[in-house]
Design a protein around this motif. Structure first.
Motif, PDB file in Angstrom:
ATOM      1  N   TRP A  49       0.859  -1.206   0.094  1.00  0.00           N
ATOM      2  CA  TRP A  49       0.138  -0.054   0.038  1.00  0.00           C
ATOM      3  C   TRP A  49       1.038   1.061   0.024  1.00  0.00           C
ATOM      4  CZ3 TRP A  49      -3.930  -1.539   4.373  1.00  0.00           C
ATOM      5  CH2 TRP A  49      -4.879  -2.163   3.779  1.00  0.00           C
ATOM      6  N   GLY A 108      -6.408  -2.971  -7.892  1.00  0.00           N
ATOM      7  CA  GLY A 108      -6.002  -3.670  -9.060  1.00  0.00           C
ATOM      8  C   GLY A 108      -7.194  -4.210  -9.965  1.00  0.00           C
ATOM      9  N   GLN A 109      -8.143  -4.297  -9.694  1.00  0.00           N
ATOM     10  CA  GLN A 109      -9.484  -4.696 -10.563  1.00  0.00           C
ATOM     11  C   GLN A 109     -10.640  -3.808 -10.236  1.00  0.00           C
ATOM     12  OE1 GLN A 109      -9.986  -6.625 -12.958  1.00  0.00           O
ATOM     13  NE2 GLN A 109      -7.967  -7.180 -13.384  1.00  0.00           N
ATOM     14  N   ARG A 112     -14.557  -4.758 -10.686  1.00  0.00           N
ATOM     15  CA  ARG A 112     -14.917  -5.487  -9.970  1.00  0.00           C
ATOM     16  C   ARG A 112     -15.712  -5.170  -8.535  1.00  0.00           C
ATOM     17  NH1 ARG A 112     -10.699 -10.426 -10.390  1.00  0.00           N
ATOM     18  NH2 ARG A 112     -10.843 -10.908 -12.601  1.00  0.00           N
ATOM     19  N   SER A 124     -14.823  -8.620   7.335  1.00  0.00           N
ATOM     20  CA  SER A 124     -13.620  -7.664   6.732  1.00  0.00           C
ATOM     21  C   SER A 124     -14.144  -6.128   7.144  1.00  0.00           C
ATOM     22  CB  SER A 124     -13.672  -7.887   5.254  1.00  0.00           C
ATOM     23  OG  SER A 124     -12.875  -7.000   4.814  1.00  0.00           O
ATOM     24  N   LEU A 186      -4.169  -5.661  12.389  1.00  0.00           N
ATOM     25  CA  LEU A 186      -3.521  -6.865  11.357  1.00  0.00           C
ATOM     26  C   LEU A 186      -2.195  -7.170  12.382  1.00  0.00           C
ATOM     27  CD1 LEU A 186      -3.209  -4.321   8.162  1.00  0.00           C
ATOM     28  CD2 LEU A 186      -4.810  -6.262   8.746  1.00  0.00           C
ATOM     29  N   ARG A 189       2.051  -6.518  11.365  1.00  0.00           N
ATOM     30  CA  ARG A 189       2.430  -5.223  11.142  1.00  0.00           C
ATOM     31  C   ARG A 189       2.500  -4.313  12.462  1.00  0.00           C
ATOM     32  NH1 ARG A 189       3.830  -5.693   5.917  1.00  0.00           N
ATOM     33  NH2 ARG A 189       2.452  -7.181   4.940  1.00  0.00           N
ATOM     34  N   PHE A 338       4.738  -0.761   6.788  1.00  0.00           N
ATOM     35  CA  PHE A 338       5.338  -1.827   5.769  1.00  0.00           C
ATOM     36  C   PHE A 338       6.760  -2.031   5.692  1.00  0.00           C
ATOM     37  CE2 PHE A 338       1.126  -1.326   4.286  1.00  0.00           C
ATOM     38  CZ  PHE A 338       0.674  -2.585   3.816  1.00  0.00           C
TER      39      PHE A 338
ATOM     40  N   CYS B 132     -10.247 -10.261   4.017  1.00  0.00           N
ATOM     41  CA  CYS B 132     -10.664 -10.166   2.407  1.00  0.00           C
ATOM     42  C   CYS B 132     -12.143  -9.618   2.244  1.00  0.00           C
ATOM     43  CB  CYS B 132     -10.496 -11.429   1.912  1.00  0.00           C
ATOM     44  SG  CYS B 132     -10.955 -11.323  -0.062  1.00  0.00           S
ATOM     45  N   ILE B 153     -10.528  -8.198  -6.079  1.00  0.00           N
ATOM     46  CA  ILE B 153     -10.701  -6.735  -6.651  1.00  0.00           C
ATOM     47  C   ILE B 153      -9.283  -6.110  -6.495  1.00  0.00           C
ATOM     48  CG2 ILE B 153     -12.917  -6.561  -6.108  1.00  0.00           C
ATOM     49  CD1 ILE B 153     -12.192  -4.913  -3.542  1.00  0.00           C
ATOM     50  N   GLY B 154      -8.182  -6.892  -6.097  1.00  0.00           N
ATOM     51  CA  GLY B 154      -7.030  -6.302  -6.002  1.00  0.00           C
ATOM     52  C   GLY B 154      -6.889  -5.200  -4.865  1.00  0.00           C
ATOM     53  N   CYS B 155      -7.588  -5.270  -3.707  1.00  0.00           N
ATOM     54  CA  CYS B 155      -7.175  -4.430  -2.808  1.00  0.00           C
ATOM     55  C   CYS B 155      -5.978  -4.433  -1.987  1.00  0.00           C
ATOM     56  CB  CYS B 155      -8.592  -4.241  -1.920  1.00  0.00           C
ATOM     57  SG  CYS B 155      -8.795  -5.676  -0.946  1.00  0.00           S
ATOM     58  N   ARG B 156      -5.496  -5.603  -2.118  1.00  0.00           N
ATOM     59  CA  ARG B 156      -4.194  -5.735  -1.332  1.00  0.00           C
ATOM     60  C   ARG B 156      -4.326  -5.822   0.276  1.00  0.00           C
ATOM     61  NH1 ARG B 156      -3.578  -2.534  -4.841  1.00  0.00           N
ATOM     62  NH2 ARG B 156      -2.296  -0.953  -3.772  1.00  0.00           N
ATOM     63  N   PHE B 157      -5.745  -5.866   0.839  1.00  0.00           N
ATOM     64  CA  PHE B 157      -5.603  -6.026   2.110  1.00  0.00           C
ATOM     65  C   PHE B 157      -5.094  -7.037   2.753  1.00  0.00           C
ATOM     66  CE2 PHE B 157      -9.315  -5.128   5.346  1.00  0.00           C
ATOM     67  CZ  PHE B 157      -8.186  -4.744   6.485  1.00  0.00           C
ATOM     68  N   MET B 159      -2.452  -8.724   1.854  1.00  0.00           N
ATOM     69  CA  MET B 159      -1.125  -8.709   1.757  1.00  0.00           C
ATOM     70  C   MET B 159      -0.712  -7.796   3.048  1.00  0.00           C
ATOM     71  SD  MET B 159      -0.117  -7.911  -2.189  1.00  0.00           S
ATOM     72  CE  MET B 159       1.613  -8.355  -1.929  1.00  0.00           C
ATOM     73  N   ALA B 160      -1.564  -6.846   3.491  1.00  0.00           N
ATOM     74  CA  ALA B 160      -1.163  -6.191   4.690  1.00  0.00           C
ATOM     75  C   ALA B 160      -1.455  -7.281   5.854  1.00  0.00           C
ATOM     76  CB  ALA B 160      -2.002  -4.913   4.804  1.00  0.00           C
ATOM     77  N   PHE B 169       1.265  -9.626  -5.713  1.00  0.00           N
ATOM     78  CA  PHE B 169       0.313  -8.899  -6.411  1.00  0.00           C
ATOM     79  C   PHE B 169       0.759  -8.695  -7.748  1.00  0.00           C
ATOM     80  CE2 PHE B 169      -1.434  -4.913  -7.916  1.00  0.00           C
ATOM     81  CZ  PHE B 169      -2.707  -5.097  -7.758  1.00  0.00           C
ATOM     82  N   VAL B 194      -4.582  -9.047  -9.685  1.00  0.00           N
ATOM     83  CA  VAL B 194      -5.280  -9.897  -8.590  1.00  0.00           C
ATOM     84  C   VAL B 194      -3.913 -10.462  -7.774  1.00  0.00           C
ATOM     85  CG1 VAL B 194      -7.020 -10.360 -10.003  1.00  0.00           C
ATOM     86  CG2 VAL B 194      -5.007 -11.812  -9.938  1.00  0.00           C
TER      87      VAL B 194
END
Ligand code: SF4
Ligand code: SF4
Lengths: 387, 259
Positions: A49, A108-109, A112, A124, A186, A189, A338, B132, B153-157, B159-160, B169, B194
């Motif tokens: 991020w 990324g998408q 969607r 979530s 999280l 982190r 990060f 997610c 949706i590639g929010c990358r939550f 990954m965090a 990603f 994704v």
């Protein structure tokens, strides 16, 4: 009331055109992001991020800060704020819009996006964040519009608006708390994993948001003859000062826990931000120190009443405060979260030019919306004689 | 005129009704036929909780690791992207990076110099699934943390959320970094935007095969059902000293390391 937009000075339209060109530039750059993906940003596998999410976080705070006017006005019947409230509410609308755009820019998408609603996932935090942001947008739009319409017709606002206003007070706290929960839950982190995250977010929001509002209102005062009122400004500045003091205090609490406990995970991100690692400092370190010094400077300029009430100095003090809080939350927060990564390794994140241009476009969009809404509000106030 | 119109409507509605029942029954028959195609493979491997035990002592040369990594990345069309926006399913790192905060002073030279495999842990309590927002990452009843690349949706939550840095990603189009003539047609390539990660070879297990890395490791990695007291993973766990990554985050990893 929307017709008010059609009657403005040439200056106003030049301003809108200027913002429009920035929006165009951002949108154009976004086309490249659509094609080449987020590879055009400085983000990486380790710092996944970046600037977008950081701005989103900062702006949720700005949106929530409208409550610093609404709460005194409606809970404590502090009448002096009544004149300014509409500007806070309209600024919140612009801020929430920018938040949403930053989230979309970060995806990324993005096509969607609706999956969040089509497959609701109550475990979530992002699901709740989306819900509360939408709710806040609707609340502020309805409250702002209805009260302004009534002001225009010089009638009392309808009864049903009161409960909505009270709801919006709780809602403002909730949007920033939920945003903090995105981070504070999280497990891996260390910089994010702190129970005080929501409190830190709220305190920084409640100083930075009203400071931005006042700065914008000072510009408006210069351009038109609208005067928010001396006492109202002084009271709001006091609120800002308290919030900033608490904000700085909360940050020092983090520093104490990290370094007195000596737990490596807690100390490493702060060490990285302020001192680099392995004898090497990255660009962020310079920013962090500037931020820290400006934070203390803003307190030095705001705490003594004689300096705080000095109208010449005030815009500078507020500007310094906004810069300091922005460095803390709009840069340091994400980078510290990060870096180091889960392998205790250090990957440098630097936003790229396309990333900054897209962000600029989003900021311009927010400012565009706020400019239009504020113009409507100012014209209505002029007509109604509540200038 | 009126009558004829009514008649027309009658006929029309009857025929629509007929057509729709025809479609409906036809549809059902079709569905039944198609359903048969999706029956699970009879040879598929099943478990209450899949787990992996890596005998880190047995991996000595870089080649030992390489065959496994190659087998995995080939099976799953994982591209090799030469920058820090790369994709990793199975890779290696040193003790201090794989097990941060679990290090010790004056460790044996072999431990200091050795490499260790890193992959998704298929956690019992996975934060990536918890965060997610679309259920694109989900946990199967057999413990495998799987992904739906078409829902992400590639929010990358995630990954965090992952405390192990196990997720990657697709910052760029992965197909640009693959030799499209060489891809494994059995497994989908991914698209731009994704997230992905190791899937414990869920697609191979379903066909009765062991994971690609396990097969390539020739006994140096043991894979099996943690819930079955008779399984080989349970046997090696009972006989060896093993550790898992970051026990303090409470995720209960499914990957064990014999030290
Ligand atoms: S290792 Fe990370 S990606 Fe894999 S299941 Fe655990 S939290 Fe999820
Ligand atoms: S990036 Fe995809 S898999 Fe990860 S949290 Fe977002 S939607 Fe879920």
């Amino acid at each position: 009331m929307i017709e008010k937009v059609l009657k403005g000075s040439p200056k106003f339209y030049v301003w809108l055109a200027f913002l429009g060109s920035l929006i165009g530039l951002g949108a154009f750059t976004y086309l490249f992001q659509m094609k080449y993906g987020l590879s055009i940003t400085g983000m990486s596998r380790d710092v996944s991020w970046g600037f977008y999410i950081a701005q989103f976080t900062y702006l949720v705070g700005v949106a929530a800060s409208a409550v610093m006017l609404v709460l005194p006005a409606y809970f404590h019947h502090y009448k002096k704020f009544k004149k300014m409230i509409i500007f806070g509410e309209f600024m919140a609308i612009g801020a929430v819009l920018m938040c949403m755009l930053f989230i979309v820019a970060d995806m990324g998408q993005p096509q969607r996006m609706l999956n969040v609603i089509l497959h609701p996932t109550p475990n979530s935090v992002m699901f709740y964040d989306m819900m509360v942001l939408m709710g806040y947008l609707v609340l502020n739009a309805v409250i702002g519009w209805v009260t302004l319409e009534c002001e225009r017709h010089q009638v009392e606002p309808p009864k049903w608006i009161k409960p909505m206003i009270y709801l919006s007070i709780f809602w403002a706290f909730s949007i920033h708390t939920v945003t903090a929960f995105l981070y504070a839950g999280l497990p891996g982190r260390h910089y994010f994993l702190t129970a005080i995250m929501a409190a830190r977010f709220l305190s920084s929001a409640f100083c930075a948001g009203p400071a931005i509002l006042l700065l914008l209102l000072f510009v408006v005062r210069k351009m038109t003859n609208f005067n928010p009122g001396k006492e109202a400004v002084q009271t709001l500045t006091k609120i800002i000062t308290y919030a900033m003091t608490i904000n700085v205090f909360f940050f020092l609490l983090e520093v104490f826990t990290a370094f007195y406990s000596g737990m490596p995970g807690h100390a490493h991100p702060i060490t990285y931000l302020f001192a680099g690692h392995g004898g090497h400092v990255d660009w962020i370190t310079g920013f962090m120190w500037v931020g820290a010094i400006l934070a203390l400077l803003s307190l030095a300029l705001l705490i003594p009443p004689s300096l705080r009430d000095n109208e010449k100095l005030l815009p500078w003090s507020l500007g310094i405060l906004v810069t300091a809080t922005w460095i803390d939350k709009g840069l340091g927060l994400i980078i510290g979260g990060f870096t180091p990564n889960p392998f205790e390794k250090y990957t440098v994140y630097t936003p790229t030019v396309p990333e900054l241009l897209i962000s600029l476009g989003i900021f311009a969009t927010g400012l565009f919306v706020v400019s239009i809404l504020w113009k409507i509000a100012l014209d209505v106030k002029k007509e109604a004689g509540t200038f | 005129m009126k009558r004829s119109r009514r008649q027309f409507l009658k006929v029309a509605s009857l025929s629509v009704l007929g057509l729709s029942t025809h479609l409906a029954t036809g549809g059902i028959v079709n569905a039944a036929e198609q359903g048969a195609q999706y029956l699970p493979n009879e040879n598929g491997l099943k478990a209450g909780r899949w787990a992996m035990v890596i005998d880190t002592r047995a991996f000595e040369t870089p080649e030992d690791f390489d065959v496994c990594v190659k087998a995995c990345h080939k099976a799953h069309n994982v591209p090799n992207i030469p920058n820090n926006q790369n994709i990793k399913w199975l890779w290696t790192d040193t003790y201090e990076h794989v097990f941060p905060e679990q290090g010790n002073n004056h460790m044996s030279e072999s431990l200091e110099n050795r490499d260790f495999f890193v992959l998704c842990n298929h956690c019992e309590n996975p934060p990536c699934v918890r965060v997610c927002p679309t259920k694109a990452t989900y946990k199967k009843p057999d413990g495998i943390v799987a992904m739906d690349y078409h829902r992400c949706i590639g929010c990358r939550f995630c990954m965090a959320g992952c405390p192990y840095g196990a997720r990657s990603f697709n910052f760029s189009d992965p197909r640009k970094h693959l030799d499209m003539g060489e891809v494994n047609p059995e497994f989908p390539t991914r698209m731009l935007g994704v997230v992905e990660k190791c899937n414990f070879c869920v697609e191979r297990l379903a066909q009765g095969l062991m994971p690609a890395c396990v097969e390539a490791a020739e006994g140096k990695i043991v894979f099996g059902d943690l819930n079955d007291p008779e399984s080989e993973v349970r046997k090696v766990l009972a006989e060896n000293f093993t550790i898992r990554r970051k026990p303090n985050v409470g995720t209960q990893p499914g990957v064990y390391y014999i030290i």
